[in-house]
Design a protein around this motif. Structure first.
Motif, PDB file in Angstrom:
ATOM      1  N   PHE A   1       5.934   5.119  -9.599  1.00 10.46           N
ATOM      2  CA  PHE A   1       5.337   4.491 -10.772  1.00 10.46           C
ATOM      3  C   PHE A   1       4.706   3.206 -10.275  1.00 10.46           C
ATOM      4  CE2 PHE A   1       5.510   1.176 -14.003  1.00 10.46           C
ATOM      5  CZ  PHE A   1       4.770   1.757 -15.012  1.00 10.46           C
ATOM      6  N   ALA A   2       3.425   3.029 -10.520  1.00 14.90           N
ATOM      7  CA  ALA A   2       2.726   1.855 -10.000  1.00 14.90           C
ATOM      8  C   ALA A   2       1.828   1.254 -11.074  1.00 14.90           C
ATOM      9  CB  ALA A   2       1.890   2.225  -8.778  1.00 14.90           C
ATOM     10  N   ILE A   3       1.852  -0.073 -11.164  1.00 12.11           N
ATOM     11  CA  ILE A   3       0.956  -0.819 -12.062  1.00 12.11           C
ATOM     12  C   ILE A   3       0.019  -1.669 -11.208  1.00 12.11           C
ATOM     13  CG2 ILE A   3       0.736  -2.528 -13.905  1.00 12.11           C
ATOM     14  CD1 ILE A   3       3.533  -1.984 -14.746  1.00 12.11           C
ATOM     15  N   PHE A   4      -1.263  -1.640 -11.585  1.00 11.53           N
ATOM     16  CA  PHE A   4      -2.241  -2.560 -10.999  1.00 11.53           C
ATOM     17  C   PHE A   4      -2.926  -3.289 -12.149  1.00 11.53           C
ATOM     18  CE2 PHE A   4      -1.588   0.552  -7.710  1.00 11.53           C
ATOM     19  CZ  PHE A   4      -1.603  -0.199  -6.536  1.00 11.53           C
ATOM     20  N   ASN A   5      -2.875  -4.608 -12.083  1.00 13.18           N
ATOM     21  CA  ASN A   5      -3.446  -5.432 -13.149  1.00 13.18           C
ATOM     22  C   ASN A   5      -4.768  -6.031 -12.689  1.00 13.18           C
ATOM     23  OD1 ASN A   5      -3.007  -7.024 -15.793  1.00 13.18           O
ATOM     24  ND2 ASN A   5      -3.433  -8.628 -14.298  1.00 13.18           N
ATOM     25  N   ALA A   6      -5.823  -5.821 -13.467  1.00 15.49           N
ATOM     26  CA  ALA A   6      -7.137  -6.365 -13.130  1.00 15.49           C
ATOM     27  C   ALA A   6      -7.350  -7.679 -13.864  1.00 15.49           C
ATOM     28  CB  ALA A   6      -8.230  -5.366 -13.505  1.00 15.49           C
ATOM     29  N   PHE A   7      -7.518  -8.753 -13.103  1.00 14.75           N
ATOM     30  CA  PHE A   7      -7.738 -10.089 -13.671  1.00 14.75           C
ATOM     31  C   PHE A   7      -9.220 -10.332 -13.953  1.00 14.75           C
ATOM     32  CE2 PHE A   7      -8.177 -14.753 -13.252  1.00 14.75           C
ATOM     33  CZ  PHE A   7      -7.215 -15.164 -14.186  1.00 14.75           C
TER      34      PHE A   7
ATOM     35  N   PHE B   1      15.270   2.257 -15.610  1.00 16.37           N
ATOM     36  CA  PHE B   1      15.453   3.686 -15.873  1.00 16.37           C
ATOM     37  C   PHE B   1      14.711   4.526 -14.829  1.00 16.37           C
ATOM     38  CE2 PHE B   1      16.235   1.779 -20.011  1.00 16.37           C
ATOM     39  CZ  PHE B   1      17.289   2.543 -20.519  1.00 16.37           C
ATOM     40  N   LEU B   2      13.473   4.120 -14.510  1.00 13.82           N
ATOM     41  CA  LEU B   2      12.681   4.900 -13.561  1.00 13.82           C
ATOM     42  C   LEU B   2      13.281   4.862 -12.158  1.00 13.82           C
ATOM     43  CD1 LEU B   2      10.674   4.737 -15.975  1.00 13.82           C
ATOM     44  CD2 LEU B   2       8.843   4.655 -14.293  1.00 13.82           C
ATOM     45  N   ARG B   3      13.738   3.705 -11.735  1.00 14.27           N
ATOM     46  CA  ARG B   3      14.313   3.603 -10.397  1.00 14.27           C
ATOM     47  C   ARG B   3      15.616   4.398 -10.297  1.00 14.27           C
ATOM     48  NH1 ARG B   3      14.554  -2.280  -8.034  1.00 14.27           N
ATOM     49  NH2 ARG B   3      14.865  -1.047  -6.136  1.00 14.27           N
ATOM     50  N   GLU B   4      16.411   4.352 -11.357  1.00 13.06           N
ATOM     51  CA  GLU B   4      17.649   5.140 -11.351  1.00 13.06           C
ATOM     52  C   GLU B   4      17.348   6.633 -11.312  1.00 13.06           C
ATOM     53  OE1 GLU B   4      19.749   3.824 -14.791  1.00 13.06           O
ATOM     54  OE2 GLU B   4      20.559   2.021 -13.814  1.00 13.06           O
ATOM     55  N   ALA B   5      16.157   7.015 -11.808  1.00  9.51           N
ATOM     56  CA  ALA B   5      15.754   8.420 -11.782  1.00  9.51           C
ATOM     57  C   ALA B   5      15.082   8.803 -10.463  1.00  9.51           C
ATOM     58  CB  ALA B   5      14.807   8.713 -12.941  1.00  9.51           C
ATOM     59  N   GLY B   6      15.014   7.878  -9.506  1.00 11.02           N
ATOM     60  CA  GLY B   6      14.474   8.189  -8.192  1.00 11.02           C
ATOM     61  C   GLY B   6      13.043   7.774  -7.958  1.00 11.02           C
ATOM     62  N   TYR B   7      12.462   7.001  -8.880  1.00 10.03           N
ATOM     63  CA  TYR B   7      11.064   6.585  -8.723  1.00 10.03           C
ATOM     64  C   TYR B   7      10.954   5.322  -7.876  1.00 10.03           C
ATOM     65  CZ  TYR B   7       8.782   9.891 -11.861  1.00 10.03           C
ATOM     66  OH  TYR B   7       8.255  11.031 -12.411  1.00 10.03           O
ATOM     67  N   TYR B   8       9.899   5.267  -7.101  1.00 14.78           N
ATOM     68  CA  TYR B   8       9.517   4.056  -6.381  1.00 14.78           C
ATOM     69  C   TYR B   8       8.602   3.272  -7.319  1.00 14.78           C
ATOM     70  CZ  TYR B   8       7.424   1.089  -2.723  1.00 14.78           C
ATOM     71  OH  TYR B   8       7.007   0.030  -1.960  1.00 14.78           O
ATOM     72  N   CYS B   9       9.011   2.069  -7.713  1.00 12.23           N
ATOM     73  CA  CYS B   9       8.320   1.317  -8.763  1.00 12.23           C
ATOM     74  C   CYS B   9       7.703   0.041  -8.206  1.00 12.23           C
ATOM     75  CB  CYS B   9       9.286   0.973  -9.895  1.00 12.23           C
ATOM     76  SG  CYS B   9       9.926   2.407 -10.785  1.00 12.23           S
ATOM     77  N   THR B  10       6.396  -0.106  -8.401  1.00  9.16           N
ATOM     78  CA  THR B  10       5.694  -1.285  -7.901  1.00  9.16           C
ATOM     79  C   THR B  10       4.861  -1.911  -9.002  1.00  9.16           C
ATOM     80  OG1 THR B  10       3.749  -0.028  -7.166  1.00  9.16           O
ATOM     81  CG2 THR B  10       5.550  -0.299  -5.587  1.00  9.16           C
ATOM     82  N   ASN B  11       4.655  -3.208  -8.855  1.00  9.39           N
ATOM     83  CA  ASN B  11       3.864  -3.971  -9.811  1.00  9.39           C
ATOM     84  C   ASN B  11       2.933  -4.896  -9.044  1.00  9.39           C
ATOM     85  OD1 ASN B  11       3.135  -5.211 -12.387  1.00  9.39           O
ATOM     86  ND2 ASN B  11       4.283  -6.984 -11.652  1.00  9.39           N
ATOM     87  N   ASN B  12       1.655  -4.751  -9.264  1.00 10.78           N
ATOM     88  CA  ASN B  12       0.651  -5.560  -8.573  1.00 10.78           C
ATOM     89  C   ASN B  12      -0.251  -6.228  -9.625  1.00 10.78           C
ATOM     90  OD1 ASN B  12      -1.681  -6.470  -7.159  1.00 10.78           O
ATOM     91  ND2 ASN B  12      -1.377  -4.927  -5.574  1.00 10.78           N
ATOM     92  N   GLU B  13       0.100  -7.470 -10.032  1.00  8.56           N
ATOM     93  CA  GLU B  13       1.313  -8.173  -9.683  1.00  8.56           C
ATOM     94  C   GLU B  13       1.847  -8.934 -10.892  1.00  8.56           C
ATOM     95  OE1 GLU B  13       0.972 -11.912  -7.375  1.00  8.56           O
ATOM     96  OE2 GLU B  13      -1.145 -11.812  -7.950  1.00  8.56           O
ATOM     97  N   LYS B  14       1.057  -9.011 -11.971  1.00 11.15           N
ATOM     98  CA  LYS B  14       1.391  -9.890 -13.092  1.00 11.15           C
ATOM     99  C   LYS B  14       2.647  -9.414 -13.821  1.00 11.15           C
ATOM    100  CE  LYS B  14      -0.678 -12.348 -16.986  1.00 11.15           C
ATOM    101  NZ  LYS B  14      -1.936 -12.675 -17.680  1.00 11.15           N
ATOM    102  N   THR B  15       3.500 -10.361 -14.156  1.00 11.47           N
ATOM    103  CA  THR B  15       4.670 -10.062 -14.992  1.00 11.47           C
ATOM    104  C   THR B  15       4.509 -10.771 -16.337  1.00 11.47           C
ATOM    105  OG1 THR B  15       5.867 -11.856 -13.895  1.00 11.47           O
ATOM    106  CG2 THR B  15       6.210  -9.611 -13.070  1.00 11.47           C
TER     107      THR B  15
END
Length: 628
Positions: free
Chosen positions: A159-165, A114-128
């Motif tokens: 939109f960016a996620i950063f996961n702290a291990f 949804f966010l990408r279709e709305a024009g957002y640059y989406c990143t995940n660092n890094e856990k899924t």
């Protein structure tokens, strides 16, 4: 200008005006930054914890809003993160078990789409770590180097996620370790033994939370250096409760309550909720299932009706829910079925496997020194009732008053003064299970067998496939209350639905041994039931309730089902039973030693390792027998 010509001109300009308007809207949309950390609860200074050292998140909370009643819905990472990405409760999608896998429901995209279709640059660092299938192009980038700085156009919202291990369970038991907090002053809860090793683990846990706070501070500093702080909505949250035993994997409040702080700059004040006060706190109930609809609401998209949560911020904010719901399924190699509900004041817990302790032998959890010492003291009979409860069979119902008993020690489920509260929460929980078509009433192997390659969510909603109301009723009566009439038991043992047969066997296992004696001939026949889960449950019961010949026959069947070259789910279920039987099942050990340490046809790589861990524990001597 003639009226008709003016109308024609306006019609011609309309698409251009609309494009201009949408471009302006996109440019004015907020960036969104999620800072998430692993395996810690609200053990931070901003939550009033004097032992904690968390200056960066505390500073964020002094400018943002602290949520005092936030849940992860699941007390372990994979199902919790599956909730986040989907906006659906994992028991509704058949993904409630740790490191499981299922096809995603048709037409129900994860929120980054949804966010990408709305024009957002989406990143995940890094856990899924999602238990659901996701599109290959879900993220613009998902890697250790993913960052908002990598977008080609610096004006594009991100939109960016950063996961702290740094705060993960594995980190709190690393040795050697450079201490920050003094173990002598560590806050040891009364359900843990107050021993030096336990204080060390708690102190190191707080050290790891400090490290996660520092990681969040580094990202916030990068955001400030880029001049983006006042253009960005910031979430800081943990992915479930503390990594200490009795917290992580525990579906009570202490295993699901998370730290959640949200900062919304003044520029986007119109997206704040009415309870948002800079530096303030809110009692609104918020859980992970609410995050996806909230994200969409923050960027001006109305969340689709199929999302099961409630937007708590943004243009499409909804009224606060009355309840939050949680769950526990299989934890690594150990099966369980627990459902919970809270109204923020009380927590009600329904254990559908009250024959099992909360402290099942999860190999990964036993790497923590506290777990081993706690278990050893239980074996030696050195614990008080509050400390021993973790290692003993769970009551079918639990009820805790978070106002007077925040550590959830005093079970009020059988207190006559709290009958109305228990009934209210129990009713709300069962209504939720029905409404979401909770798939927990099917053993894990049954879900895969019945749904096949179809999404369990979609399969369960096809007419005639899954009678959740009936199964919830059968399982509820089977695991709570007096013995069922003999005629009812006989009828249910022959029911066309294997899940009804399964829960009826569970019922017999919970009753006095004499209740099952009349059904032993039927149990012998059920060893060849077409459902492996039913046959395994019958074998377990026959070991305990049959004669010597019955026991030998039941063990023979368990040994055959435990062969991981046939059916992975049956092997795991049979090995769990063999492990729980302890020395009774020792005649099977020579056969088990011949089996491979992994299923030869795994349903998915995420299921790997469970057979090996069970075989390892069984053949190492099985240390989980109850003390004399």
């Amino acid at each position: 200008m003639p009226l008709l010509r003016l109308i024609a001109l306006c019609c011609a300009l309309a698409p251009l005006l609309a494009t201009a308007a949408s471009t302006t809207t996109a440019a004015d949309r907020p960036n969104i930054l999620w800072l998430t950390s692993e395996d810690h609860g609200p053990d931070m200074g901003c939550y009033g914890d004097d032992y904690a050292t968390t200056p960066h998140v505390d500073a964020l909370a002094s400018r943002g809003l602290r949520y005092d009643h936030a849940w992860s819905n699941a007390p372990v990472c994979a199902p919790a993160r599956t909730t986040l990405i989907s906006g659906l409760y994992p028991p509704s999608t058949g993904t409630q078990h740790m490191r499981s896998f299922a096809p995603a429901p048709a037409g129900k995209a994860p929120y980054p789409t949804f966010l990408r279709e709305a024009g957002y640059y989406c990143t995940n660092n890094e856990k899924t770590d999602y238990n659901l299938s996701t599109p290959a192009d879900l993220w613009d980038e998902s890697s250790r180097s993913a960052h908002w700085r990598n977008r080609a156009d610096p004006s594009q919202p991100f939109f960016a996620i950063f996961n702290a291990f740094q705060s993960h369970e594995s980190q709190l038991r690393k040795r050697p370790h450079e201490a920050i907090h003094d173990p002598a002053h560590a806050p040891v809860p009364p359900y843990h033994p107050n021993a030096p090793a336990v204080r060390q683990d708690w102190a190191q846990y707080y050290d790891s939370v400090t490290a996660a706070d520092a990681a969040a501070g580094a990202r916030l500093a990068e955001l400030a250096a880029d001049g983006l702080t006042e253009d960005t909505i910031i979430f800081y949250y943990s992915d479930h409760g503390a990594g200490m035993p009795g917290h992580k994997r525990n579906p009570n409040n202490r295993g699901q309550q998370i730290a959640l702080v949200v900062y919304i700059p003044e520029k986007f004040a119109h997206l704040r909720s009415a309870d948002y006060t800079p530096g303030g706190a809110t009692d609104r109930l918020v859980s992970f299932v609410d995050f996806a609809p909230t994200l969409l609401s923050l960027i001006g998209i109305k969340p689709p009706e199929w999302m099961q949560g409630h937007a708590f911020l943004g243009e499409h904010l909804t009224p606060a829910p009355e309840f939050m719901f949680g769950f526990r399924g299989r934890m690594d190699e150990r099966t369980d079925f627990v459902r919970t509900v809270t109204d923020g004041h009380y927590v009600y817990v329904r254990n559908f496997r009250p024959d099992l302790p909360a402290g099942q032998h999860v190999a990964y959890q036993f790497q923590t020194p506290t777990t081993r010492l706690w278990f050893e003291q239980w074996q030696a009979g050195e614990l008080n009732a509050a400390q021993a409860a973790f290692w003993e069979p769970t009551p079918p119902e639990e009820l805790y008053d978070l106002h007077t008993d925040p550590l959830e020690i005093h079970n009020l489920a059988n207190d006559p003064a709290h009958v109305a509260t228990k009934d209210r929460l129990s009713s709300a929980l069962f209504q939720h299970l029905i409404a979401t078509r909770d798939l927990g009433f099917l053993p894990e192997g049954e879900i895969k067998c019945r749904a096949g390659d179809t999404s369990p969510y979609d399969w369960a909603r096809e007419s005639g496939h899954y009678d959740v109301h009936r199964l919830a009723t059968v399982a509820g009566r089977a695991t709570l209350g007096p013995p069922l009439p003999t005629a009812v038991v006989e009828r249910q043992l022959q029911d066309n639905d294997s899940a009804v047969r399964y829960w009826t066997l569970r019922h017999l296992g919970l009753q006095h041994p004499s209740v099952a004696y009349d059904h032993v001939p039927h149990l012998r026949n059920m060893l060849d039931d077409p459902s492996p889960e039913v046959a395994i449950a019958a074998a377990e019961l026959l070991v305990h309730r049959g004669n010597r010949n019955d026991r030998a026959l039941a063990l023979e069947h368990l040994g055959a089902f435990a062969d991981p070259t046939h059916d992975h789910f049956a092997a795991v279920s049979a090995l769990q039973v063999i492990d729980q039987l302890g020395p009774i099942a020792s005649p099977l050990h020579p056969l088990l030693k011949t089996y491979p340490r992994e299923s030869t046809d795994l349903p998915h790589p995420r299921y790997g390792g469970y057979v090996d861990r069970l075989l390892e524990h069984i053949l190492a001597g099985n240390e989980t027998e109850q003390p004399e």
